[in-house]
Design a protein around this motif. Structure first.
Motif, PDB file in Angstrom:
ATOM      1  N   ASN A  62      -6.324   1.483  10.749  1.00  0.00           N
ATOM      2  CA  ASN A  62      -5.318   0.979  11.650  1.00  0.00           C
ATOM      3  C   ASN A  62      -5.141   1.669  13.000  1.00  0.00           C
ATOM      4  O   ASN A  62      -4.790   0.626  14.033  1.00  0.00           O
TER       5      ASN A  62
ATOM      6  N   LEU B  82       2.005   9.253  12.356  1.00  0.00           N
ATOM      7  CA  LEU B  82       0.957   8.797  11.093  1.00  0.00           C
ATOM      8  C   LEU B  82       0.571  10.301  10.507  1.00  0.00           C
ATOM      9  O   LEU B  82       0.489  10.528   9.164  1.00  0.00           O
TER      10      LEU B  82
ATOM     11  N   LEU C 179       8.762   6.406   6.476  1.00  0.00           N
ATOM     12  CA  LEU C 179       7.687   7.145   7.378  1.00  0.00           C
ATOM     13  C   LEU C 179       6.137   6.687   7.398  1.00  0.00           C
ATOM     14  O   LEU C 179       5.262   6.661   8.413  1.00  0.00           O
TER      15      LEU C 179
ATOM     16  N   VAL D 111      -6.376   4.263   5.355  1.00  0.00           N
ATOM     17  CA  VAL D 111      -5.523   3.380   5.757  1.00  0.00           C
ATOM     18  C   VAL D 111      -5.288   3.433   7.346  1.00  0.00           C
ATOM     19  O   VAL D 111      -5.444   2.673   8.154  1.00  0.00           O
ATOM     20  N   GLY D 112      -4.787   4.608   7.574  1.00  0.00           N
ATOM     21  CA  GLY D 112      -4.283   5.216   9.017  1.00  0.00           C
ATOM     22  C   GLY D 112      -5.535   4.894   9.792  1.00  0.00           C
ATOM     23  O   GLY D 112      -5.468   4.314  11.104  1.00  0.00           O
TER      24      GLY D 112
ATOM     25  N   ALA E  11      -6.878  -1.003  -0.892  1.00  0.00           N
ATOM     26  CA  ALA E  11      -6.079   0.252  -0.760  1.00  0.00           C
ATOM     27  C   ALA E  11      -5.070   0.577  -1.798  1.00  0.00           C
ATOM     28  O   ALA E  11      -5.104   1.564  -2.342  1.00  0.00           O
TER      29      ALA E  11
ATOM     30  N   PRO F 213       4.973   3.091  10.930  1.00  0.00           N
ATOM     31  CA  PRO F 213       4.002   3.107  12.181  1.00  0.00           C
ATOM     32  C   PRO F 213       2.974   2.032  11.908  1.00  0.00           C
ATOM     33  O   PRO F 213       2.399   1.357  12.843  1.00  0.00           O
ATOM     34  N   LEU F 214       2.454   1.591  10.871  1.00  0.00           N
ATOM     35  CA  LEU F 214       1.514   0.667  10.365  1.00  0.00           C
ATOM     36  C   LEU F 214       1.937  -0.835  10.754  1.00  0.00           C
ATOM     37  O   LEU F 214       1.359  -1.526  10.761  1.00  0.00           O
TER      38      LEU F 214
ATOM     39  N   VAL G 195      -6.148   8.276   0.486  1.00  0.00           N
ATOM     40  CA  VAL G 195      -6.036   6.885   0.743  1.00  0.00           C
ATOM     41  C   VAL G 195      -5.308   6.482   2.053  1.00  0.00           C
ATOM     42  O   VAL G 195      -5.581   5.667   2.872  1.00  0.00           O
ATOM     43  N   LEU G 196      -4.027   7.439   2.095  1.00  0.00           N
ATOM     44  CA  LEU G 196      -3.424   6.954   3.486  1.00  0.00           C
ATOM     45  C   LEU G 196      -4.139   7.227   4.753  1.00  0.00           C
ATOM     46  O   LEU G 196      -4.071   6.607   5.569  1.00  0.00           O
TER      47      LEU G 196
ATOM     48  N   GLN H  33      -5.002   6.429  -8.752  1.00  0.00           N
ATOM     49  CA  GLN H  33      -4.664   7.760  -8.367  1.00  0.00           C
ATOM     50  C   GLN H  33      -3.518   8.147  -9.226  1.00  0.00           C
ATOM     51  O   GLN H  33      -3.257   9.094  -9.899  1.00  0.00           O
TER      52      GLN H  33
ATOM     53  N   ALA I 270      -6.458   1.324  -5.038  1.00  0.00           N
ATOM     54  CA  ALA I 270      -7.100   2.751  -4.877  1.00  0.00           C
ATOM     55  C   ALA I 270      -6.066   3.625  -5.410  1.00  0.00           C
ATOM     56  O   ALA I 270      -5.968   4.617  -5.944  1.00  0.00           O
ATOM     57  N   ALA I 271      -4.742   3.544  -4.514  1.00  0.00           N
ATOM     58  CA  ALA I 271      -3.823   4.239  -4.727  1.00  0.00           C
ATOM     59  C   ALA I 271      -2.958   4.345  -6.237  1.00  0.00           C
ATOM     60  O   ALA I 271      -2.811   5.124  -6.581  1.00  0.00           O
TER      61      ALA I 271
ATOM     62  N   VAL J  57       0.841  -1.151   0.174  1.00  0.00           N
ATOM     63  CA  VAL J  57       0.048  -0.009  -0.077  1.00  0.00           C
ATOM     64  C   VAL J  57       0.794   1.176   0.010  1.00  0.00           C
ATOM     65  O   VAL J  57       0.677   2.186  -0.781  1.00  0.00           O
TER      66      VAL J  57
ATOM     67  N   LEU K 272       1.178   4.257  -2.735  1.00  0.00           N
ATOM     68  CA  LEU K 272       1.077   5.657  -2.690  1.00  0.00           C
ATOM     69  C   LEU K 272       2.043   6.469  -2.990  1.00  0.00           C
ATOM     70  O   LEU K 272       1.883   7.611  -3.350  1.00  0.00           O
TER      71      LEU K 272
END
Lengths: 221, 239
Positions: free
Chosen positions: B165, B134, A164, B161-162, A211, A168-169, B157-158, A218, A214-215, A147, A151
């Motif tokens: 999450n 984030l 970055l 997703v965040g 996701a 975090p995910l 989109v991000l 774009q 979708a990215a 994802v 992006l």
């Protein structure tokens, strides 16, 4: 062969012929883990204690290394436009490319991990749990990373940006991956950790292709 | 809703709202700060340092609400291609990151006198820190493209997703914390909060929310102006 396996086979063939990418990931993984004893000191008790965490954190970083090229290469040579226009749903394309990426990086990390666990003096009870946790965890890492890669297609300074976005995910996978190994070593129940890792994988398996597609849409508009 | 999609209508509407919003925010700040710093009683355990709460708690609330706002605006932008929702999400994110930073910094300042340490790897602190990253990722992604519209779409989109999450991260950090950390900190706030403290807290929360709305309006207006300048420049370059 159907179109899904064709994409997987194509990416695998590209990875094999350009072998450097995959070997670099493993080399990075091994080298970074080897730096830890040099930084923390050779005390085997400390190394055994931090071993699972070090291996997992390094695996996160290593699996991110080659992600940047996952869609960027196809974007630059125009393949991505064809994939978007093609009759295979874009979600399936993302899934196929993630599968190929996992086979060429995640699998190698899993093979290298037990050797590194030996170097860090991790106790033997944790080995099986480490491999199993990585089998469940690294596909999630690749899917979440896909994802992020989708992006950042076409972005300036994609690599640093990707870390970055994605790191975090990765937190849940890291926590439960290390938790499973720690539980195995200390003789506690590992099952809940594995179940949650499996749940994370099941969730990302469904949501990440959506996701990611979708990215990508774009990106090529 | 599509009536509000017209930037000119939005500009006219917000020009009317903005002064009143600023006035209400200023009034709430003055009343809230007066009550919080002057009238409200010091805590029997923590003394005067409890007054940090009147900044810390509202900013933590706002940090979460603003992220929800960004995600909601992003969903609207993706689903209905609403032209202002993109701008609103983009404009709100740095404000939210600011609130998150304020919550983290005031938390550290508050932790030093009451827990004896600047930072603990407490579940709430850790998930706040992840939230801050984030925000940073979102802001970096939106600004990483030469074409601002492409950046806004990737950011949308991000943000979603965040948003999916955040509960998962929160849950896993809670789990991690109960495994790793001995219960060394007994949190305050278990007893019901007294009205002499609750009133200034609510006033401060209103002031923070009002501040967010005012700054958001200003930022969206300047974003619209920026897009107009960009469009004019492109026309000029082509002509």
């Amino acid at each position: 062969m159907n179109r899904f396996t064709l994409i997987v086979a194509r990416d695998l063939r590209l990875a094999l012929r350009r072998g450097a990418d995959s070997t670099m990931v493993v080399a990075f993984f091994v080298l970074t883990v080897v730096l830890f004893p040099l930084g923390v000191g050779p005390d085997t008790a400390i190394l055994a204690r931090i071993g699972p965490g070090v291996i997992w954190v390094t695996a996160l970083l290593a699996s991110m290394l080659s992600l940047e090229r996952l869609f960027q290469a196809d974007f630059e040579d125009g393949n991505l436009d064809l994939l978007v226009l093609g009759s295979l749903p874009l979600e399936a394309v993302v899934l196929a490319k993630s599968l190929a990426h996992w086979l060429t990086t995640g699998m190698l990390l899993i093979v290298a991990a037990p050797v590194l666990a030996l170097l860090l003096n991790m106790s033997a009870e944790g080995f099986g749990a480490l491999v199993l946790a990585m089998l469940l965890g690294t596909p999630s890492l690749t899917l979440i990373g896909a994802v992020g890669a989708a992006l950042t297609v076409g972005a300036r300074r994609g690599g640093a940006l990707l870390s970055l976005l994605v790191l975090p995910l990765y937190v849940p996978v890291l926590i439960f991956g290390v938790g499973a190994v720690d539980a195995a070593i200390s003789g506690m129940a590992m099952r809940p950790h594995f179940l949650i890792l499996g749940a994370l994988l099941a969730g990302t398996l469904v949501l990440a292709p959506l996701a990611g597609a979708a990215a990508l849409r774009q990106a090529v508009q | 809703m599509h009536r509000f999609a017209n930037p000119n209508f939005f500009l006219r509407l917000t020009a009317r709202i903005l002064p009143w919003c600023a006035l209400a925010t200023a009034a709430a700040f003055i009343a809230g700060l007066y009550l919080a710093l002057g009238v409200s009683p010091p805590d029997y355990q923590q003394g005067e340092s409890v007054r940090i709460m009147y900044v810390h708690v509202p900013s933590a609330w706002m940090a979460l609400s603003v992220y929800s706002f960004v995600a909601a605006a992003s969903a609207v932008a993706l689903i209905w291609k609403h032209p202002l929702a993109d701008l609103a999400a983009k404009a709100a994110a740095p404000i939210g990151a600011g609130f998150t930073l304020i919550a983290l910094v005031t938390g550290a300042l508050w932790g030093q006198p009451s827990w004896g340490t600047w930072w603990v790897w407490d579940a709430r602190l850790t998930s706040m820190l992840v939230l801050f990253f984030l925000y940073l990722g979102y802001i970096a992604l939106v600004n990483a493209f030469d074409d601002p519209i492409r950046g806004a779409k990737a950011g949308a989109v991000l943000a979603l997703v965040g948003f999916v999450n955040i509960p998962i991260i929160k849950f896993s950090v809670d789990w991690w914390n109960t495994l790793h950390q001995p219960a060394s900190i007994t949190r305050i706030g278990a007893p019901a909060i007294h009205s002499s403290m609750l009133t200034p807290l609510i006033l401060m929360a209103l002031a923070f929310a009002g501040y967010f709305v005012c700054v958001l309006i200003l930022r969206v207006r300047s974003e619209i102006a920026g897009r107009k300048i960009r469009a004019l420049r492109i026309i000029q370059a082509q002509g």
